[in-house]
Enzyme design. Structure first.
Site, PDB file in Angstrom:
ATOM      1  N   SER A 109      42.596   8.244 -37.382  1.00 46.97           N
ATOM      2  CA  SER A 109      43.399   7.027 -37.267  1.00 46.97           C
ATOM      3  C   SER A 109      43.177   6.126 -38.485  1.00 46.97           C
ATOM      4  CB  SER A 109      43.070   6.321 -35.945  1.00 46.97           C
ATOM      5  OG  SER A 109      44.019   5.326 -35.647  1.00 46.97           O
ATOM      6  N   ASP A 168      50.527  11.309 -28.503  1.00 46.90           N
ATOM      7  CA  ASP A 168      49.790  10.153 -29.027  1.00 46.90           C
ATOM      8  C   ASP A 168      50.626   8.899 -28.816  1.00 46.90           C
ATOM      9  OD1 ASP A 168      48.681   8.165 -30.790  1.00 46.90           O
ATOM     10  OD2 ASP A 168      47.751   9.754 -31.962  1.00 46.90           O
ATOM     11  N   HIS A 209      45.556  10.341 -28.573  1.00 44.20           N
ATOM     12  CA  HIS A 209      44.865   9.727 -29.717  1.00 44.20           C
ATOM     13  C   HIS A 209      43.342   9.702 -29.538  1.00 44.20           C
ATOM     14  CE1 HIS A 209      45.410   7.416 -33.434  1.00 44.20           C
ATOM     15  NE2 HIS A 209      44.508   6.542 -33.024  1.00 44.20           N
TER      16      HIS A 209
END
Length: 278
Positions: free
Chosen positions: A145, A223, A256
């Protein structure tokens, strides 16, 4: 340096250290996994950069990377995601300030005093690791991320430093997504031209073909941040236009979280080993 923790792990050692950072003007922690020694050859290093809300321990405790790193003979170094402390500026949410350093050098008050994570990762931390541990100068970089953003810009801005780069669900076009716009406007000011220096897509379009290194990106199609914050298709198009050696894998059903990272971290370690262990 002060050792905070040490644990035997897959015949190697998982450690956590604190040191005073002259770059960030505050104490910093980092975690390191030292694989069992094989011979007198110093092992290479994989740097892992974590995402928003994280510190140096998230990857250590959730990703399950140590078993394969021990098998391959790769040192894992996990820095914190930002400077920390009572005297360090903080933001108004999880996506700004402490735990959200974005791996750049801030230029605006009150952030510029401490938020120089790029310089810390480029210079101070590797020098410290080299001086304190038996490691080679061969290194690769990966992240998740915000940390995927960090890994990708570190690789692009430092040709020849890393053998390879990989990322899980990276922020690839921060100039154009809410997380990046909020952070960049505070850390770097309102001049959007200054933002481009820290945007992976902009850096890739400006890159030279001879500086390209093998790149692996995994992205879950479930995600929750995929459409608004991550947008890997934008990076895929930049890589196509620049003939950058990048593999983008869309993984069905994954979100995620660290469950996603744990599912594919072995692939990433073996990917990096191809180049680190040459």
């Amino acid at each position: 340096m002060e050792m905070l923790e040490e644990h035997r792990c897959f015949q190697g050692w998982q450690q956590r250290w604190r040191h005073d950072s002259s770059t960030l003007n505050c104490p910093m922690t980092f975690s390191i996994f030292l694989p069992p020694p094989r011979d007198h050859t110093p092992p290479p290093v994989l740097y892992w950069l974590s995402g928003l809300t994280c510190n140096d321990e998230n990857f250590t405790t959730k990703a399950g990377a140590q078993r394969v790193a021990a098998e391959l003979g790769i040192v894992l170094v996990m820095p914190d995601t930002s400077p920390r402390g009572e005297k360090v500026a903080n933001g108004d949410g999880y996506d700004l300030g402490q735990s959200a350093g974005f791996y750049l050098n801030a230029t605006q008050p009150p952030w510029a005093t401490h938020y120089r994570m790029y310089d810390y990762l480029r210079d101070e931390l590797p020098a410290l690791v080299q001086s304190q541990f038996n490691v080679s100068d061969r290194c690769a970089i990966s992240g998740h991320s915000m940390g995927g953003h960090g890994a990708l810009i570190m690789a692009l801005k430092n040709p020849g430093k890393y053998t390879s780069v990989s990322a899980f669900a990276p922020i690839v076009n921060p100039c154009s997504v809410p997380w990046g716009i909020k952070a960049f406007s505070r850390y770097l000011g309102e001049d959007k031209n200054a933002w481009l220096e820290w945007d992976r897509c902009a850096l890739m379009y400006a890159s030279n073909a001879q500086d390209a290194i093998p790149t692996l990106i995994d992205q879950g199609d479930n995600d929750q941040f995929l459409a608004d914050q991550l947008q890997p298709a934008v990076l895929a198009e930049a890589a196509r236009q620049k003939a950058w050696p990048m593999t983008l894998r869309i993984q069905p059903g994954y979100d995620h979280s660290y469950y996603f990272i744990a599912s594919f971290i072995e692939d990433h370690l073996r990917f990096h080993a191809q180049y680190l262990l040459k």
